[in-house]
Design a protein around this motif. Structure first.
Motif, PDB file in Angstrom:
ATOM      1  N   VAL A 257      22.550 -40.198  12.330  1.00  0.00           N
ATOM      2  CA  VAL A 257      22.701 -39.590  13.554  1.00  0.00           C
ATOM      3  C   VAL A 257      21.170 -39.521  13.966  1.00  0.00           C
ATOM      4  O   VAL A 257      20.439 -38.816  13.332  1.00  0.00           O
ATOM      5  CB  VAL A 257      23.407 -38.177  13.531  1.00  0.00           C
ATOM      6  N   ARG A 258      20.883 -39.873  15.205  1.00  0.00           N
ATOM      7  CA  ARG A 258      19.363 -39.824  15.754  1.00  0.00           C
ATOM      8  C   ARG A 258      19.483 -39.519  17.073  1.00  0.00           C
ATOM      9  O   ARG A 258      20.272 -39.890  18.003  1.00  0.00           O
ATOM     10  CB  ARG A 258      18.588 -41.324  15.415  1.00  0.00           C
ATOM     11  N   VAL A 259      18.380 -38.902  17.695  1.00  0.00           N
ATOM     12  CA  VAL A 259      17.982 -38.688  18.896  1.00  0.00           C
ATOM     13  C   VAL A 259      17.003 -39.717  19.467  1.00  0.00           C
ATOM     14  O   VAL A 259      16.184 -39.712  19.000  1.00  0.00           O
ATOM     15  CB  VAL A 259      17.645 -37.323  19.144  1.00  0.00           C
ATOM     16  N   VAL A 260      17.380 -40.243  20.673  1.00  0.00           N
ATOM     17  CA  VAL A 260      16.278 -41.315  21.038  1.00  0.00           C
ATOM     18  C   VAL A 260      16.369 -40.989  22.715  1.00  0.00           C
ATOM     19  O   VAL A 260      17.057 -40.190  23.436  1.00  0.00           O
ATOM     20  CB  VAL A 260      16.894 -42.644  20.914  1.00  0.00           C
ATOM     21  N   PRO A 261      15.221 -41.112  23.460  1.00  0.00           N
ATOM     22  CA  PRO A 261      13.930 -41.919  22.625  1.00  0.00           C
ATOM     23  C   PRO A 261      13.015 -40.675  22.078  1.00  0.00           C
ATOM     24  O   PRO A 261      13.221 -39.544  22.409  1.00  0.00           O
ATOM     25  CB  PRO A 261      13.384 -42.566  23.759  1.00  0.00           C
ATOM     26  N   HIS A 262      11.965 -41.213  21.221  1.00  0.00           N
ATOM     27  CA  HIS A 262      11.297 -40.182  20.816  1.00  0.00           C
ATOM     28  C   HIS A 262      10.409 -39.712  21.950  1.00  0.00           C
ATOM     29  O   HIS A 262      10.302 -40.698  22.885  1.00  0.00           O
ATOM     30  CB  HIS A 262      10.527 -40.600  19.435  1.00  0.00           C
ATOM     31  N   PRO A 263       9.460 -38.665  21.930  1.00  0.00           N
ATOM     32  CA  PRO A 263       8.376 -38.587  22.927  1.00  0.00           C
ATOM     33  C   PRO A 263       7.644 -39.672  23.188  1.00  0.00           C
ATOM     34  O   PRO A 263       7.130 -40.216  22.162  1.00  0.00           O
ATOM     35  CB  PRO A 263       7.699 -37.261  22.187  1.00  0.00           C
ATOM     36  N   ASN A 264       7.512 -39.856  24.507  1.00  0.00           N
ATOM     37  CA  ASN A 264       6.523 -41.195  24.806  1.00  0.00           C
ATOM     38  C   ASN A 264       6.926 -42.190  24.433  1.00  0.00           C
ATOM     39  O   ASN A 264       6.057 -43.218  24.376  1.00  0.00           O
ATOM     40  CB  ASN A 264       5.149 -40.736  24.509  1.00  0.00           C
ATOM     41  N   GLN A 265       8.017 -42.590  23.843  1.00  0.00           N
ATOM     42  CA  GLN A 265       8.525 -43.773  23.687  1.00  0.00           C
ATOM     43  C   GLN A 265       9.698 -44.553  24.682  1.00  0.00           C
ATOM     44  O   GLN A 265      10.312 -43.454  25.315  1.00  0.00           O
ATOM     45  CB  GLN A 265       9.127 -43.627  22.141  1.00  0.00           C
ATOM     46  N   SER A 266       9.995 -45.613  24.741  1.00  0.00           N
ATOM     47  CA  SER A 266      11.049 -46.065  25.425  1.00  0.00           C
ATOM     48  C   SER A 266      12.247 -46.332  25.017  1.00  0.00           C
ATOM     49  O   SER A 266      12.245 -46.186  23.525  1.00  0.00           O
ATOM     50  CB  SER A 266      10.443 -47.670  26.051  1.00  0.00           C
ATOM     51  N   LEU A 267      13.367 -46.558  25.776  1.00  0.00           N
ATOM     52  CA  LEU A 267      14.676 -46.631  25.228  1.00  0.00           C
ATOM     53  C   LEU A 267      14.989 -47.966  24.774  1.00  0.00           C
ATOM     54  O   LEU A 267      16.028 -48.044  23.958  1.00  0.00           O
ATOM     55  CB  LEU A 267      15.642 -45.972  26.234  1.00  0.00           C
ATOM     56  N   ALA A 268      14.523 -49.095  25.330  1.00  0.00           N
ATOM     57  CA  ALA A 268      15.057 -50.381  24.924  1.00  0.00           C
ATOM     58  C   ALA A 268      15.210 -50.699  23.477  1.00  0.00           C
ATOM     59  O   ALA A 268      16.345 -51.157  23.261  1.00  0.00           O
ATOM     60  CB  ALA A 268      13.938 -51.367  25.851  1.00  0.00           C
ATOM     61  N   GLU A 269      14.077 -50.191  23.142  1.00  0.00           N
ATOM     62  CA  GLU A 269      14.327 -50.853  21.264  1.00  0.00           C
ATOM     63  C   GLU A 269      15.415 -49.760  20.856  1.00  0.00           C
ATOM     64  O   GLU A 269      15.780 -50.326  19.575  1.00  0.00           O
ATOM     65  CB  GLU A 269      12.817 -50.182  20.672  1.00  0.00           C
TER      66      GLU A 269
END
Length: 291
Positions: free
Chosen positions: A159-171
């Motif tokens: 279970v993960r929360v995205v995106p991480h701070p200052n990161q993009s969502l595409a990956e």
């Protein structure tokens, strides 16, 4: 999006007369109270005539002061923290507490009444069996996403929360499969990119659950599950009590689908808490077999 009254004042301020600027400055300084003032109140408090107040609002694009107040209420419905009722928190015999309790109960009742049992069961089943659970939330929705992940990860892995701070969502969403579930929190005052994200998730093979307030209902047809959660409170600030209650209900539903495995995982996590001294008081291992 149509500019709200504060933006209109800022754009035209230099072109206003001195008296109009006095009223405009007062509005900017008392923006939260705009919906409860009358035109006479504004004239009296700023020392100008009612005709000056009327002339200002016409220059700002409003037909009458009633349309200004309607505009202010619409902003509140969109999440702008405006005080609509200046008497909402009057402390008469504990009245605010009773009204607050009633509003919270109404929100939760509306939330639960709007959930079909079969849809809830289908979401819980998919959260239990999914390869990965991806949780997304922006701005006010981000703490809810974090809390949901923290609850769910007690019962299952991946279970993960995205995106991480200052990161993009595409990956984070490019590799989604039909074995994955996305839980998206979309409460009002969403970022501009939210619509594009919904479109991208709709094209993905993953199942998508959207938990949001009624302003997101237009996205319901693009997701697998839509759970509408009211945010109304006594005054300016939204209440997320019903949203957190729904998170608790969903997480408990998942845990009870995999109770033996979930209990074992919770016990193991508790042991590691103790080993790392992560909690203020040592956490004891629980022997579920004795219950």
């Amino acid at each position: 999006m149509t500019p709200h009254i504060g933006q209109r004042i800022t754009a035209q301020f230099d072109a206003l007369t001195a008296q109009e600027q006095r009223v405009a400055s007062f509005i900017l300084d008392h923006f939260d109270d705009l919906a409860v003032y009358s035109a006479a109140d504004l004239a009296r408090l700023t020392g100008v005539s009612k005709s000056t107040v009327s002339r200002l609002f016409k220059r700002l694009g409003f037909e009458s002061y009633r349309t200004v107040k309607d505009h202010a209420r619409q902003l509140r419905n969109l999440g702008v923290p405006l005080v609509i009722d200046p008497n909402a928190m009057q402390e008469e015999a504990g009245a605010p507490f009773q009204r607050h309790l009633q509003r919270e109960q109404d929100n939760l009742q509306r939330c639960l009444n709007g959930i079909a049992a079969d849809q809830f069961a289908a979401l819980v089943e998919r959260l239990d069996s999914a390869r990965h659970v991806v949780v997304i939330g922006f701005r006010n929705s981000y703490p809810l996403a974090l809390h949901f992940r923290q609850q769910l990860i007690q019962a299952r892995t991946q279970v993960r929360v995205v995106p991480h701070p200052n990161q993009s969502l595409a990956e984070e969403i490019v590799d989604l499969t039909d074995q994955d579930v996305v839980v998206l929190f979309g409460f009002r005052r969403r970022p501009v990119a939210f619509t594009s994200l919904i479109d991208a998730l709709e094209r993905s093979p993953a199942k998508v659950a959207l938990l949001a307030d009624p302003t997101a209902v237009n996205f319901a047809s693009q997701v697998t599950w839509f759970f509408e959660t009211p945010l109304e409170s006594l005054s300016a600030f939204d209440s997320y009590a019903a949203a957190n209650s729904l998170i608790c209900l969903i997480a408990n539903g998942v845990l009870h689908r995999r109770l033996a495995e979930g209990r074992e995982r919770i016990s193991a996590i508790s042991d590691v808490y103790a080993e790392l001294s992560e909690l203020e008081a040592p956490t004891m291992s629980v022997d579920w077999s004795a219950q």
